[in-house]
Enzyme design. Structure first.
Site, mmCIF file in Angstrom:
data_model
loop_
_atom_site.group_PDB
_atom_site.id
_atom_site.type_symbol
_atom_site.label_atom_id
_atom_site.label_comp_id
_atom_site.label_asym_id
_atom_site.label_seq_id
_atom_site.Cartn_x
_atom_site.Cartn_y
_atom_site.Cartn_z
ATOM 1 C CG ASP A 140 -3.152 8.347 -0.899
ATOM 2 O OD1 ASP A 140 -3.063 8.853 0.233
ATOM 3 O OD2 ASP A 140 -2.786 7.181 -1.159
ATOM 4 C CE LYS A 163 -5.133 5.674 4.729
ATOM 5 N NZ LYS A 163 -6.026 4.970 3.809
ATOM 6 N NE ARG A 210 -6.176 1.088 -1.656
ATOM 7 C CZ ARG A 210 -5.473 1.588 -0.643
ATOM 8 N NH1 ARG A 210 -4.160 1.383 -0.578
ATOM 9 N NH2 ARG A 210 -6.051 2.318 0.290
ATOM 10 N NE ARG A 223 0.153 1.475 3.543
ATOM 11 C CZ ARG A 223 1.171 2.313 3.704
ATOM 12 N NH1 ARG A 223 2.404 1.862 3.799
ATOM 13 N NH2 ARG A 223 0.957 3.605 3.789
ATOM 14 N N GLY A 224 0.221 2.402 -0.130
ATOM 15 C CA GLY A 224 0.997 3.644 -0.214
ATOM 16 C C GLY A 224 1.069 4.083 -1.659
HETATM 17 C C1 LIG Z 1 3.542 8.133 0.450
HETATM 18 S S1 LIG Z 1 1.886 8.139 0.102
HETATM 19 C C2 LIG Z 1 1.234 7.151 1.372
HETATM 20 C C3 LIG Z 1 -0.225 7.398 1.573
HETATM 21 O O1 LIG Z 1 -0.963 6.218 1.225
HETATM 22 C C4 LIG Z 1 -1.650 5.814 2.389
HETATM 23 O O2 LIG Z 1 -2.867 5.198 2.138
HETATM 24 P P1 LIG Z 1 -2.967 3.560 2.162
HETATM 25 O O3 LIG Z 1 -2.193 3.088 3.344
HETATM 26 O O4 LIG Z 1 -4.456 3.327 2.256
HETATM 27 O O5 LIG Z 1 -2.391 3.125 0.833
HETATM 28 C C5 LIG Z 1 -1.864 7.092 3.148
HETATM 29 O O6 LIG Z 1 -2.860 7.885 2.554
HETATM 30 C C6 LIG Z 1 -0.504 7.693 3.009
HETATM 31 O O7 LIG Z 1 -0.397 9.028 3.307
#
Ligand SMILES: CSC[C@H]1O[C@H](OP(=O)(O)O)[C@H](O)[C@@H]1O
Length: 337
Positions: A235, A246, A87, A45-46
């Site tokens: 994101d 997030k 996603r 994720r990320g």
């Molecule tokens: C370096 S961007 C990471 C960003 O993505 C995360 O969301 P997720 O864990 O659901 O993929 C979160 O929004 C982070 O800030």
């Protein structure tokens, strides 16, 4: 640097982030459907890492393809659609898919092996570029922090969200290298707990002083004058600077404004979506209701309860002091022409 993903012998190996911090387990993905599933269930994720994972997945699809040359394009189109459906919010995913499509189309008359090799090269180039971009973001961002800085962050925008250094955590890492970090406050980040499980784990690996708080404690910490800056990842960033990140980020920005604490976003330019003028146009992913109802497999509420589970929110540009990118520190009017 932490390896969240790597290529090995015609397979993509990923660190299963759902098992952290208790277990460091890698999964060997031999075909691209497994990678798309890993993105959907947050094993990977990320925003930047999702994009690079999809890039490796598209390369893997072609390298493992054993059909006729004439059917390759249809097969690639299907693989591309599969990753695009994983996603909706992180624009890096679509940026990566578009970049890989450019390679695929440019080699339309080549044989499958040559196309596969070129796609793999492009994915590996994106991986290395992301590391260098993160370091550049970190170096620019750390200039914004005072000595003995106390910084709050939410979710995980670290090595586990990128290709090894981080965006928001990249700024913190670079500031730490300058001896400028006194304390990081990590919000646990309900419901998936990326802060408690991933950010705390990352920072403690690097001996960066971190205190874990529940999301609801952030206002109290700010009120106690225990904070010099809030730094978060992103994101998707609209042209006017409105930023999706997030869930919980928007609330932190409102609190930071009330307490006159600078609020920064750290993100690569691949997170900026110039095709949209404002945050209203950013698609917000709504995730499985059991992410809220259950914790580590156990119900923490009445199982039948109705749930609302948006995974992101949008912080209006007016609450953002600067956006830290690999090209420098961007201030209002941000990316509008
Ligand atoms: C370096 S961007 C990471 C960003 O993505 C995360 O969301 P997720 O864990 O659901 O993929 C979160 O929004 C982070 O800030």
């Amino acid at each position: 640097m932490i390896d969240a993903i790597y290529w090995e012998n015609e397979a993509v190996v990923i660190l299963d982030q759902n098992k952290l911090p208790g277990r460091v387990e890698y999964i060997r993905c031999e075909e691209h459907h497994a990678l798309a599933h890993a993105i959907r269930i947050l094993q990977v994720r990320g925003a930047p890492l999702i994009g690079v994972t999809a890039a490796y997945g598209l390369a893997l699809a072609v390298i493992k393809y054993r059909g006729s040359r004439s059917d390759l394009k249809a097969y690639y189109d299907e693989a591309e659609q599969l990753f695009a459906s994983t996603r909706p919010t992180a624009v890096n995913l679509f940026w990566a898919i578009t970049r890989m499509r450019g390679v695929f189309d440019r080699l339309a008359d080549q044989d499958v092996e040559q196309i596969g090799a070129a796609l793999l090269n492009e994915a590996q180039a994106m991986f290395v570029e992301d590391q260098n971009i993160n370091i550049s973001i970190g170096n620019y961002g750390q200039t914004l922090l005072p000595k003995n800085a106390r910084v709050l962050t939410i979710c995980n925008a670290g090595a586990l969200a990128t290709c090894g250094y981080g965006t928001a955590l990249g700024v913190i890492r670079s500031a730490q290298q300058q001896g400028k970090i006194s304390q990081v406050w990590a919000c646990e980040t309900r419901p998936v707990l990326q802060g408690a499980r991933l950010t705390v784990w990352e920072l403690m690996q690097d001996n960066i002083p971190v205190k874990l708080i529940t999301d609801s404690m952030a206002a109290y910490v700010m009120g106690q004058k225990e904070l010099d800056a809030v730094i978060v990842g992103a994101d998707r960033i609209a042209a006017n600077g409105d930023t999706a990140n997030k869930i919980g980020t928007y609330g932190l920005a409102v609190l930071a404004a009330y307490h006159q604490i600078p609020f920064y976003v750290a993100a690569p330019m691949s997170t900026v979506d110039l095709s949209i003028s404002s945050g209203e146009q950013i698609p917000i992913e709504e995730r499985n209701h059991d992410e809220v109802r259950r914790m580590r497999g156990e119900y923490i509420t009445v199982p039948e309860v109705e749930v609302f589970n948006p995974a992101f929110d949008v912080t209006p540009q007016a609450l953002i002091k600067a956006i830290i990118t690999e090209k420098g520190i961007v201030t209002p009017p941000f990316f509008t022409k």
